[in-house]
Design an enzyme around this catalytic site. Structure first.
Site, PDB file in Angstrom:
ATOM      1  N   GLY A   1      16.538  23.973 -47.454  1.00 11.10           N
ATOM      2  CA  GLY A   1      17.149  23.541 -46.421  1.00 11.10           C
ATOM      3  C   GLY A   1      17.556  22.206 -46.765  1.00 11.10           C
TER       4      GLY A   1
ATOM      5  CB  ILE B   1      15.114  17.486 -45.280  1.00  8.08           C
ATOM      6  CG1 ILE B   1      15.937  16.996 -44.054  1.00  8.08           C
ATOM      7  CG2 ILE B   1      14.124  16.476 -45.613  1.00  8.08           C
ATOM      8  CD1 ILE B   1      15.089  16.554 -42.787  1.00  8.08           C
TER       9      ILE B   1
ATOM     10  CG  ASP C   1      15.980  23.141 -29.737  1.00  7.20           C
ATOM     11  OD1 ASP C   1      14.949  23.433 -30.378  1.00  7.20           O
ATOM     12  OD2 ASP C   1      16.722  22.254 -29.551  1.00  7.20           O
TER      13      ASP C   1
ATOM     14  CD  GLN D   1      13.560  19.765 -30.350  1.00  9.63           C
ATOM     15  OE1 GLN D   1      13.222  18.638 -30.349  1.00  9.63           O
ATOM     16  NE2 GLN D   1      14.025  20.535 -31.287  1.00  9.63           N
TER      17      GLN D   1
ATOM     18  CE1 TYR E   1      11.717  21.210 -35.272  1.00  7.11           C
ATOM     19  CE2 TYR E   1      11.753  19.208 -34.136  1.00  7.11           C
ATOM     20  CZ  TYR E   1      11.978  19.835 -35.207  1.00  7.11           C
ATOM     21  OH  TYR E   1      12.198  19.179 -36.469  1.00  7.11           O
TER      22      TYR E   1
ATOM     23  N   PRO F   1      11.272  12.298 -39.828  1.00  4.30           N
ATOM     24  CG  PRO F   1      12.064  13.986 -41.151  1.00  4.30           C
ATOM     25  CD  PRO F   1      10.925  13.759 -40.409  1.00  4.30           C
TER      26      PRO F   1
ATOM     27  CE1 TYR G   1      18.314  15.218 -32.500  1.00  2.00           C
ATOM     28  CE2 TYR G   1      17.025  13.422 -32.065  1.00  2.00           C
ATOM     29  CZ  TYR G   1      17.346  14.626 -31.734  1.00  2.00           C
ATOM     30  OH  TYR G   1      16.879  15.271 -30.648  1.00  2.00           O
TER      31      TYR G   1
END
Ligand code: CAA
Length: 248
Positions: free
Chosen positions: A13, A15, A95, A151, A154, A184, A186
């Site tokens: 990914g 990150i 989402d 979310q 999430y 983190p 955005y």
């Protein structure tokens, strides 16, 4: 950190890739883990790394599957030695407002974002404690701290990440193992690109530093927490969000 071995889930990914590169630059032998369906993407990471003179290996497993994680971690340990650093970076979004959310959207997010931490950490923690040194970094999110419309899955999973961190940190504090969360905000990544443009523009307007984060902003915080200098930091949550949220 020369000679240490790290496993980074979500290593392909946005990150995760930067975390792999930063740790490798710090002298760590890095194995990037990716879901079995994404090995091709992971090979891209490997090639990119080689192009800048960095050597990263790749292992494929489903972070949401306890047995698969165990199998892969046993393989990595056999090949590279015991894992000193685990970065739990695998994460997905599905989402939808709760009124429209399906059971599958809920379960997928819980599996990859929350269960994955148990699945991987459970297979490395004993050896870390026995050797008297270890670092576990769990990647949460600002949306686990403040919630986000659309979310519930999430935000619940990411809030759970830090609960896990605080509990495990206490269990292994006397064993030379630290456990921390990086949250983190955005970050400029495909995950954010998937957010409708008008919502993204609103979010950007609310980030005090005036920009989205870069994956390297997260990688730098993770690398610091892995370092010997960070041995007195455990059970902490480090926000890396450009000032977007300053609460707890
Ligand atoms: N606050 C209040 N109301 C909101 C809202 C908000 N933040 N966002 C949308 N609404 C309202 C809309 O105005 C609309 O109102 P009306 O019905 O009165 O017109 C209604 O909610 C929309 O509801 P719908 O049931 O029609 O929702 P939808 O199915 O069209 O879409 C959504 C909902 C998918 C959640 C969409 O709003 C969305 O994608 N939002 C962005 C979510 C987001 O920021 N995700 C972060 C992803 S990045 C990430 O997670 C990484 C990280 O860690 C930071």
């Amino acid at each position: 950190m020369e000679g240490k071995v790290a496993l980074v889930t979500g290593g392909s990914g946005a990150i995760g890739q930067q975390v792999c590169l930063y740790l490798n630059r710090a002298g760590v032998k890095v194995v990037g883990a990716t879901s079995r369906f994404d090995l091709e993407t992971a090979q891209v990471l490997r090639k990119q790394a080689i192009a800048v003179g960095i050597e990263i290996d790749v292992v494929a497993f489903d972070a949401a599957d306890f047995d698969d994680a165990g199998r892969a971690i046993a393989e990595v340990t056999k090949q590279y030695g015991a894992i000193d650093i685990l970065v739990n970076c695998a994460g997905i979004t599905r989402d939808a407002p709760l009124r429209k959310m399906t059971d599958s959207q809920w379960q997928q997010v819980m599996g990859v974002n929350l269960n994955s931490m148990f699945n991987s950490s459970r297979h490395v923690i004993e050896a870390m404690a026995e050797r008297g040194w270890g670092r576990i970094i769990n990647i949460s999110s600002v949306n686990g701290q403040r919630g986000q419309f659309g979310q519930t899955n999430y935000s619940a999973s990411k809030a759970g990440v830090h609960g896990f961190t605080m509990a495990l940190a206490q269990e292994v504090a006397r064993k030379g193992v630290t456990v921390n969360t990086v949250a983190p905000g955005y970050i400029d990544s495909p995950m954010i690109q998937a957010v409708p443009e008008n919502i993204r523009t609103d979010i950007l307007g609310n980030i005090p530093v005036g920009r989205f984060g870069q994956p390297r902003d997260i990688a730098a915080a993770v690398t610091f927490l892995c370092s010997p200098q960070a041995s007195f930091i455990t059970g902490a949550q480090i926000p890396v969000n450009g000032g977007y949220y300053m609460g707890h």
